[in-house]
Design a protein around this motif. Sequence first.
Motif, PDB file in Angstrom:
ATOM      1  N   LEU A 174      41.991  35.905  55.199  1.00  0.00           N
ATOM      2  CA  LEU A 174      41.808  37.106  54.393  1.00  0.00           C
ATOM      3  C   LEU A 174      40.812  38.046  55.066  1.00  0.00           C
ATOM      4  O   LEU A 174      39.831  37.600  55.675  1.00  0.00           O
ATOM      5  CB  LEU A 174      41.283  36.749  53.002  1.00  0.00           C
ATOM      6  N   THR A 175      41.048  39.327  54.940  1.00  0.00           N
ATOM      7  CA  THR A 175      40.073  40.317  55.396  1.00  0.00           C
ATOM      8  C   THR A 175      38.947  40.376  54.368  1.00  0.00           C
ATOM      9  O   THR A 175      39.073  39.864  53.242  1.00  0.00           O
ATOM     10  CB  THR A 175      40.715  41.708  55.508  1.00  0.00           C
ATOM     11  N   ALA A 176      37.857  41.025  54.738  1.00  0.00           N
ATOM     12  CA  ALA A 176      36.748  41.191  53.798  1.00  0.00           C
ATOM     13  C   ALA A 176      37.217  41.918  52.541  1.00  0.00           C
ATOM     14  O   ALA A 176      36.838  41.554  51.419  1.00  0.00           O
ATOM     15  CB  ALA A 176      35.602  41.939  54.467  1.00  0.00           C
ATOM     16  N   GLU A 177      38.061  42.912  52.705  1.00  0.00           N
ATOM     17  CA  GLU A 177      38.577  43.663  51.559  1.00  0.00           C
ATOM     18  C   GLU A 177      39.430  42.769  50.652  1.00  0.00           C
ATOM     19  O   GLU A 177      39.380  42.881  49.423  1.00  0.00           O
ATOM     20  CB  GLU A 177      39.393  44.875  52.031  1.00  0.00           C
ATOM     21  N   GLU A 178      40.210  41.882  51.256  1.00  0.00           N
ATOM     22  CA  GLU A 178      41.030  40.963  50.469  1.00  0.00           C
ATOM     23  C   GLU A 178      40.170  39.946  49.717  1.00  0.00           C
ATOM     24  O   GLU A 178      40.501  39.553  48.599  1.00  0.00           O
ATOM     25  CB  GLU A 178      42.051  40.256  51.362  1.00  0.00           C
ATOM     26  N   VAL A 179      39.054  39.535  50.303  1.00  0.00           N
ATOM     27  CA  VAL A 179      38.141  38.628  49.609  1.00  0.00           C
ATOM     28  C   VAL A 179      37.553  39.340  48.389  1.00  0.00           C
ATOM     29  O   VAL A 179      37.480  38.762  47.302  1.00  0.00           O
ATOM     30  CB  VAL A 179      37.019  38.125  50.548  1.00  0.00           C
ATOM     31  N   GLU A 180      37.153  40.586  48.554  1.00  0.00           N
ATOM     32  CA  GLU A 180      36.637  41.359  47.416  1.00  0.00           C
ATOM     33  C   GLU A 180      37.685  41.484  46.316  1.00  0.00           C
ATOM     34  O   GLU A 180      37.390  41.314  45.138  1.00  0.00           O
ATOM     35  CB  GLU A 180      36.192  42.749  47.856  1.00  0.00           C
ATOM     36  N   GLU A 181      38.924  41.783  46.710  1.00  0.00           N
ATOM     37  CA  GLU A 181      40.008  41.908  45.735  1.00  0.00           C
ATOM     38  C   GLU A 181      40.251  40.577  45.024  1.00  0.00           C
ATOM     39  O   GLU A 181      40.453  40.538  43.806  1.00  0.00           O
ATOM     40  CB  GLU A 181      41.283  42.379  46.432  1.00  0.00           C
ATOM     41  N   PHE A 182      40.210  39.475  45.768  1.00  0.00           N
ATOM     42  CA  PHE A 182      40.382  38.153  45.184  1.00  0.00           C
ATOM     43  C   PHE A 182      39.313  37.906  44.109  1.00  0.00           C
ATOM     44  O   PHE A 182      39.600  37.426  43.016  1.00  0.00           O
ATOM     45  CB  PHE A 182      40.297  37.081  46.279  1.00  0.00           C
ATOM     46  N   CYS A 183      38.076  38.234  44.433  1.00  0.00           N
ATOM     47  CA  CYS A 183      36.984  38.024  43.479  1.00  0.00           C
ATOM     48  C   CYS A 183      37.142  38.914  42.246  1.00  0.00           C
ATOM     49  O   CYS A 183      36.922  38.455  41.116  1.00  0.00           O
ATOM     50  CB  CYS A 183      35.641  38.280  44.159  1.00  0.00           C
ATOM     51  N   GLU A 184      37.524  40.160  42.456  1.00  0.00           N
ATOM     52  CA  GLU A 184      37.748  41.063  41.321  1.00  0.00           C
ATOM     53  C   GLU A 184      38.843  40.514  40.409  1.00  0.00           C
ATOM     54  O   GLU A 184      38.701  40.532  39.180  1.00  0.00           O
ATOM     55  CB  GLU A 184      38.125  42.456  41.828  1.00  0.00           C
ATOM     56  N   MET A 185      39.926  40.032  41.000  1.00  0.00           N
ATOM     57  CA  MET A 185      41.018  39.468  40.199  1.00  0.00           C
ATOM     58  C   MET A 185      40.564  38.205  39.476  1.00  0.00           C
ATOM     59  O   MET A 185      40.959  37.951  38.338  1.00  0.00           O
ATOM     60  CB  MET A 185      42.234  39.176  41.088  1.00  0.00           C
ATOM     61  N   GLY A 186      39.729  37.406  40.115  1.00  0.00           N
ATOM     62  CA  GLY A 186      39.189  36.208  39.469  1.00  0.00           C
ATOM     63  C   GLY A 186      38.394  36.556  38.226  1.00  0.00           C
ATOM     64  O   GLY A 186      38.530  35.899  37.187  1.00  0.00           O
ATOM     65  N   PHE A 187      37.565  37.593  38.309  1.00  0.00           N
ATOM     66  CA  PHE A 187      36.792  38.005  37.141  1.00  0.00           C
ATOM     67  C   PHE A 187      37.685  38.593  36.055  1.00  0.00           C
ATOM     68  O   PHE A 187      37.449  38.361  34.858  1.00  0.00           O
ATOM     69  CB  PHE A 187      35.693  38.990  37.529  1.00  0.00           C
ATOM     70  N   LEU A 188      38.709  39.341  36.431  1.00  0.00           N
ATOM     71  CA  LEU A 188      39.640  39.872  35.428  1.00  0.00           C
ATOM     72  C   LEU A 188      40.355  38.740  34.699  1.00  0.00           C
ATOM     73  O   LEU A 188      40.487  38.760  33.471  1.00  0.00           O
ATOM     74  CB  LEU A 188      40.662  40.808  36.094  1.00  0.00           C
ATOM     75  N   LEU A 189      40.823  37.747  35.444  1.00  0.00           N
ATOM     76  CA  LEU A 189      41.500  36.596  34.845  1.00  0.00           C
ATOM     77  C   LEU A 189      40.550  35.820  33.935  1.00  0.00           C
ATOM     78  O   LEU A 189      40.903  35.461  32.806  1.00  0.00           O
ATOM     79  CB  LEU A 189      42.063  35.683  35.931  1.00  0.00           C
ATOM     80  N   ALA A 190      39.342  35.569  34.408  1.00  0.00           N
ATOM     81  CA  ALA A 190      38.358  34.844  33.596  1.00  0.00           C
ATOM     82  C   ALA A 190      38.058  35.608  32.310  1.00  0.00           C
ATOM     83  O   ALA A 190      37.976  35.011  31.230  1.00  0.00           O
ATOM     84  CB  ALA A 190      37.077  34.619  34.396  1.00  0.00           C
ATOM     85  N   ASN A 191      37.937  36.910  32.420  1.00  0.00           N
ATOM     86  CA  ASN A 191      37.683  37.733  31.237  1.00  0.00           C
ATOM     87  C   ASN A 191      38.848  37.653  30.256  1.00  0.00           C
ATOM     88  O   ASN A 191      38.645  37.506  29.047  1.00  0.00           O
ATOM     89  CB  ASN A 191      37.417  39.185  31.653  1.00  0.00           C
ATOM     90  N   ASP A 192      40.077  37.737  30.773  1.00  0.00           N
ATOM     91  CA  ASP A 192      41.265  37.643  29.911  1.00  0.00           C
ATOM     92  C   ASP A 192      41.328  36.306  29.188  1.00  0.00           C
ATOM     93  O   ASP A 192      41.820  36.221  28.069  1.00  0.00           O
ATOM     94  CB  ASP A 192      42.548  37.843  30.732  1.00  0.00           C
ATOM     95  N   LEU A 193      40.852  35.245  29.833  1.00  0.00           N
ATOM     96  CA  LEU A 193      40.891  33.901  29.245  1.00  0.00           C
ATOM     97  C   LEU A 193      39.604  33.549  28.501  1.00  0.00           C
ATOM     98  O   LEU A 193      39.453  32.433  28.021  1.00  0.00           O
ATOM     99  CB  LEU A 193      41.143  32.868  30.346  1.00  0.00           C
TER     100      LEU A 193
END
Length: 119
Positions: free
Chosen positions: A91-110
């Motif tokens: 993953l690029t640095a930008e993809e790692v950031e996106e992965f983390c953002e999606m992780g927080f969105l998913l955690a928030n939804d759950l």
Amino acid sequence: MIGYYSPSYKRPKTVKTQAYLPFVKYVVADFEAEDYLREGHDCWVVPDSAQGSVARIRNYILDHAEQEQIVMFDDDMDAMARWDKQAQLRLTAEEVEEFCEMGFLLANDLDIRYWGVNL
């Protein structure tokens, strides 16, 4: 806003994470901050009492970071990857950031407060 941190201890010349993920801030105790800064690292300098064990420094980060959303990385990380059709893709640095953002969105939804990725 997500805070990206990497606790580090007595390794100013061997840390790798910022070279791969420049948005990560090393968290170092005051007594060794000069060594890290001399090497050009971006650091959050914390009191010497915050250091002592991995658990203590990680808890310090959780208790004192300005951001509510926090990601912690090891200080010797040089890649994060995913699998696609039997191929490991870095993953690029930008993809790692996106992965983390999606992780927080998913955690928030759950309605989950803590989440993480481990080996």
